[in-house]
Motif scaffolding. Structure first.
Motif, PDB file in Angstrom:
ATOM      1  N   ARG A 204       0.833  -1.207   0.000  1.00  0.00           N
ATOM      2  CA  ARG A 204       0.000   0.000   0.000  1.00  0.00           C
ATOM      3  C   ARG A 204       0.865   1.253   0.000  1.00  0.00           C
ATOM      4  N   LEU A 205       1.975   1.227   0.746  1.00  0.00           N
ATOM      5  CA  LEU A 205       2.871   2.377   0.767  1.00  0.00           C
ATOM      6  C   LEU A 205       3.481   2.617  -0.609  1.00  0.00           C
ATOM      7  N   ILE A 206       3.903   1.557  -1.273  1.00  0.00           N
ATOM      8  CA  ILE A 206       4.498   1.693  -2.605  1.00  0.00           C
ATOM      9  C   ILE A 206       3.490   2.281  -3.583  1.00  0.00           C
ATOM     10  N   VAL A 207       2.250   1.802  -3.514  1.00  0.00           N
ATOM     11  CA  VAL A 207       1.231   2.260  -4.463  1.00  0.00           C
ATOM     12  C   VAL A 207       0.905   3.737  -4.251  1.00  0.00           C
ATOM     13  N   VAL A 208       0.713   4.164  -3.010  1.00  0.00           N
ATOM     14  CA  VAL A 208       0.363   5.575  -2.800  1.00  0.00           C
ATOM     15  C   VAL A 208       1.552   6.489  -3.135  1.00  0.00           C
ATOM     16  N   MET A 209       2.787   6.014  -2.929  1.00  0.00           N
ATOM     17  CA  MET A 209       3.952   6.787  -3.338  1.00  0.00           C
ATOM     18  C   MET A 209       3.995   6.920  -4.858  1.00  0.00           C
ATOM     19  N   LEU A 210       3.705   5.828  -5.558  1.00  0.00           N
ATOM     20  CA  LEU A 210       3.709   5.854  -7.020  1.00  0.00           C
ATOM     21  C   LEU A 210       2.637   6.805  -7.559  1.00  0.00           C
ATOM     22  N   LEU A 211       1.440   6.737  -6.995  1.00  0.00           N
ATOM     23  CA  LEU A 211       0.363   7.619  -7.445  1.00  0.00           C
ATOM     24  C   LEU A 211       0.699   9.084  -7.156  1.00  0.00           C
ATOM     25  N   LEU A 318       2.213   9.372   4.608  1.00  0.00           N
ATOM     26  CA  LEU A 318       2.556   9.530   6.024  1.00  0.00           C
ATOM     27  C   LEU A 318       1.785   8.540   6.894  1.00  0.00           C
ATOM     28  N   TYR A 319       0.514   8.315   6.570  1.00  0.00           N
ATOM     29  CA  TYR A 319      -0.264   7.354   7.341  1.00  0.00           C
ATOM     30  C   TYR A 319       0.256   5.932   7.131  1.00  0.00           C
ATOM     31  N   GLU A 320       0.560   5.581   5.885  1.00  0.00           N
ATOM     32  CA  GLU A 320       1.018   4.223   5.600  1.00  0.00           C
ATOM     33  C   GLU A 320       2.410   3.964   6.162  1.00  0.00           C
ATOM     34  N   ALA A 321       3.215   5.019   6.365  1.00  0.00           N
ATOM     35  CA  ALA A 321       4.576   4.867   6.887  1.00  0.00           C
ATOM     36  C   ALA A 321       4.636   5.200   8.376  1.00  0.00           C
ATOM     37  N   GLU A 322       3.548   4.981   9.089  1.00  0.00           N
ATOM     38  CA  GLU A 322       3.509   5.310  10.520  1.00  0.00           C
ATOM     39  C   GLU A 322       4.596   4.603  11.312  1.00  0.00           C
ATOM     40  N   GLY A 323       5.020   3.427  10.849  1.00  0.00           N
ATOM     41  CA  GLY A 323       6.051   2.687  11.566  1.00  0.00           C
ATOM     42  C   GLY A 323       7.439   3.255  11.391  1.00  0.00           C
ATOM     43  N   ALA A 324       7.595   4.208  10.466  1.00  0.00           N
ATOM     44  CA  ALA A 324       8.899   4.835  10.214  1.00  0.00           C
ATOM     45  C   ALA A 324       8.883   6.237  10.819  1.00  0.00           C
ATOM     46  N   LEU A 325       9.180   6.318  12.102  1.00  0.00           N
ATOM     47  CA  LEU A 325       8.993   7.573  12.829  1.00  0.00           C
ATOM     48  C   LEU A 325       9.867   8.702  12.297  1.00  0.00           C
ATOM     49  N   THR A 326      11.105   8.394  11.905  1.00  0.00           N
ATOM     50  CA  THR A 326      12.006   9.453  11.429  1.00  0.00           C
ATOM     51  C   THR A 326      12.119   9.491   9.916  1.00  0.00           C
ATOM     52  N   MET A 327      11.733   8.419   9.223  1.00  0.00           N
ATOM     53  CA  MET A 327      11.938   8.340   7.773  1.00  0.00           C
ATOM     54  C   MET A 327      10.675   8.591   6.965  1.00  0.00           C
ATOM     55  N   ALA A 328       9.512   8.636   7.619  1.00  0.00           N
ATOM     56  CA  ALA A 328       8.256   8.802   6.878  1.00  0.00           C
ATOM     57  C   ALA A 328       8.256  10.078   6.044  1.00  0.00           C
ATOM     58  N   GLY A 329       8.765  11.162   6.619  1.00  0.00           N
ATOM     59  CA  GLY A 329       8.815  12.419   5.875  1.00  0.00           C
ATOM     60  C   GLY A 329       9.679  12.319   4.638  1.00  0.00           C
ATOM     61  N   SER A 330      10.756  11.531   4.710  1.00  0.00           N
ATOM     62  CA  SER A 330      11.628  11.384   3.542  1.00  0.00           C
ATOM     63  C   SER A 330      10.945  10.570   2.451  1.00  0.00           C
ATOM     64  N   VAL A 381      -5.417  -3.402  -3.465  1.00  0.00           N
ATOM     65  CA  VAL A 381      -4.144  -3.357  -2.745  1.00  0.00           C
ATOM     66  C   VAL A 381      -4.088  -2.153  -1.826  1.00  0.00           C
ATOM     67  N   VAL A 382      -4.602  -1.027  -2.322  1.00  0.00           N
ATOM     68  CA  VAL A 382      -4.505   0.200  -1.526  1.00  0.00           C
ATOM     69  C   VAL A 382      -5.713   0.422  -0.629  1.00  0.00           C
ATOM     70  N   GLU A 383      -6.657  -0.550  -0.621  1.00  0.00           N
ATOM     71  CA  GLU A 383      -7.795  -0.412   0.291  1.00  0.00           C
ATOM     72  C   GLU A 383      -7.254  -0.240   1.687  1.00  0.00           C
ATOM     73  N   ALA A 384      -7.748   0.728   2.315  1.00  0.00           N
ATOM     74  CA  ALA A 384      -7.107   1.188   3.507  1.00  0.00           C
ATOM     75  C   ALA A 384      -7.360   0.349   4.712  1.00  0.00           C
ATOM     76  N   GLY A 385      -6.351   0.403   5.517  1.00  0.00           N
ATOM     77  CA  GLY A 385      -6.588  -0.003   6.866  1.00  0.00           C
ATOM     78  C   GLY A 385      -7.421   1.091   7.466  1.00  0.00           C
ATOM     79  N   ARG A 386      -6.922   1.777   8.409  1.00  0.00           N
ATOM     80  CA  ARG A 386      -7.791   2.738   9.083  1.00  0.00           C
ATOM     81  C   ARG A 386      -7.894   4.049   8.385  1.00  0.00           C
ATOM     82  N   ARG A 387      -6.885   4.470   7.627  1.00  0.00           N
ATOM     83  CA  ARG A 387      -6.927   5.808   7.079  1.00  0.00           C
ATOM     84  C   ARG A 387      -6.841   5.841   5.570  1.00  0.00           C
ATOM     85  N   VAL A 388      -6.089   4.922   4.966  1.00  0.00           N
ATOM     86  CA  VAL A 388      -5.807   5.044   3.556  1.00  0.00           C
ATOM     87  C   VAL A 388      -6.942   4.442   2.742  1.00  0.00           C
TER      88      VAL A 388
END
Length: 392
Positions: A204-211, A318-330, A381-388
């Motif tokens: 899901r993270l890859i797909v939303v980044m690609l879009l 940002l929502y899909e990368a919640e587990g990456a506290l310092t790298m999500a912004g990158s 694939v991108v059907e969201a968990g709680r936010r996406v």
């Protein structure tokens, strides 16, 4: 929204002015360095490439630095790169200065995006992102057109000096408004870098980044080459370039503001409502570019739709990368700037075709079409968990 968030937006305003300002300066830069407009347009891609490489690299290097020190160092380096760009008489040096500025911008934005998300409650990341990105949209409304006017009156180098000067009050604001924070306190509970990088394996993270990259590619493909459309296809005086940029920027501000209130809970609605008209708008602009009223109207609409969809997709990152506290912004920064690099390169190729100056507009429509074609079969694939809920 917390006051430090607006200080970060002020710094993003200075950086956004630099990132977008070449749209109104390319003809003068090309003339000064005796290169084609298409070659000068590569400066936009150079900046974006620096952002793509710099966002994850600099974020990883700076993850153990105090946020205030990191943000201050990045913005001062950004100012220094613009001083170099204003002084140089060599196109390769100007090209290199754009990469250095991009690396500094990438580091700043990666840290700022993560910081913005931590300044608010977990359910308000979209609104915090909208405030931060408002610095970019205000740059397109005031900074970029102002830079175009300044460039017309005093030369493009004056615009580079102005951006460097804008960084100074932003640096003071960061110094005064962002908590110092000690490294050990900020690092408490932080996952290992390897664990944060592992988030990139999530589909899901890859797909939303690609879009997000495709939508931003479409935006930059046309925005970078709007100046010749205004002066040649619409037959307007060069000063009208600033008017068109203001309209695009005003639309982008409206789009980010509206989407910011929906992207936390209804991202699918933003994309479902905005996607089809964005697809139709670029070819419509190409066909009606010789009619000033239609040009002005469509530029505003496309600015609004482009930034509404783009900011929503970046919030999803940002929502899909919640587990990456310092790298999500990158990750969000990289997604934005993959598009910013690819878009002008694709558009530059079309300038040599029969479409001429209108080629970038057709290219933008094609890029949005690709995004929608990818999105539809991958919606499961991108059907969201709680936010996406990107395509629901």
């Amino acid at each position: 929204m917390p006051f430090p968030l607006y200080l970060l937006a002020m710094a993003v305003f200075a950086m956004g002015t630099s990132e977008f300002m070449l749209a109104g300066l390319l003809p003068d830069i090309a003339s000064d360095f005796n290169v084609t407009v298409g070659t000068a347009g590569v400066l936009t891609s150079a900046f974006a490439i620096g952002m793509i490489v710099g966002a994850p690299l600099v974020a990883a290097l700076a993850r153990n630095w105090p946020r205030r020190s990191s943000l201050l160092g990045f913005i001062l380096a950004f100012a220094a790169a613009h001083v170099l760009g204003a002084l140089t008489t060599s196109f390769p040096v100007l090209f290199a200065s754009r990469i250095v500025a991009a690396l500094a911008n990438a580091g700043f934005l990666a840290v700022a995006l993560t910081a913005a998300a931590t300044l608010v409650s977990p359910d308000k990341k979209g609104r915090a992102l909208a405030v931060l990105l408002s610095g970019t949209t205000v740059a397109t409304i005031a900074g970029v057109p102002g830079g175009a006017v300044l460039g017309t009156l005093l030369g493009w180098r004056a615009t580079f000096w102005a951006v460097a000067a804008l960084c100074l009050p932003a640096a003071v604001g960061i110094l005064k408004g962002i908590p110092s924070g000690r490294v050990r306190e900020e690092a408490a509970g932080r996952p290992a870098l390897r664990a944060e990088l592992a988030q990139l394996a999530r589909p899901r993270l890859i797909v939303v980044m690609l879009l997000g990259a495709l939508v931003n590619a479409a935006t930059f493909a046309s925005f970078t080459f709007l100046a010749p459309v205004v002066t040649e296809n619409a037959g307007l005086d060069g000063m009208w370039i600033s008017v068109v940029l203001v309209l695009f920027g005003t639309g982008s501000f409206v789009g980010v503001t509206v989407a910011g209130r929906l992207s936390d809970r209804r991202p699918g609605l933003v994309l479902a409502v905005g996607g089809p008209p964005l697809l139709l708008g670029w070819p419509a602009l190409a066909m009606l570019a010789d009619k000033p009223v239609a040009l002005f109207t469509l530029v505003f609409v496309q600015g609004a739709l482009s930034f509404a969809l783009g900011s929503t997709l970046i919030a999803c990152v940002l929502y899909e990368a919640e587990g990456a506290l310092t790298m999500a912004g990158s990750y969000a920064t990289a997604a934005l700037n993959v598009g910013a690099a690819v878009g002008p390169l694709v558009a530059a190729v079309t300038l040599g075709t029969a479409a001429g100056n209108l080629g970038p507009l057709w290219a933008s429509g094609l890029l949005i079409a690709v995004a929608l074609l990818i999105a539809f079969p991958l919606r499961a694939v991108v059907e969201a968990g709680r936010r996406v809920e990107v395509l629901r």
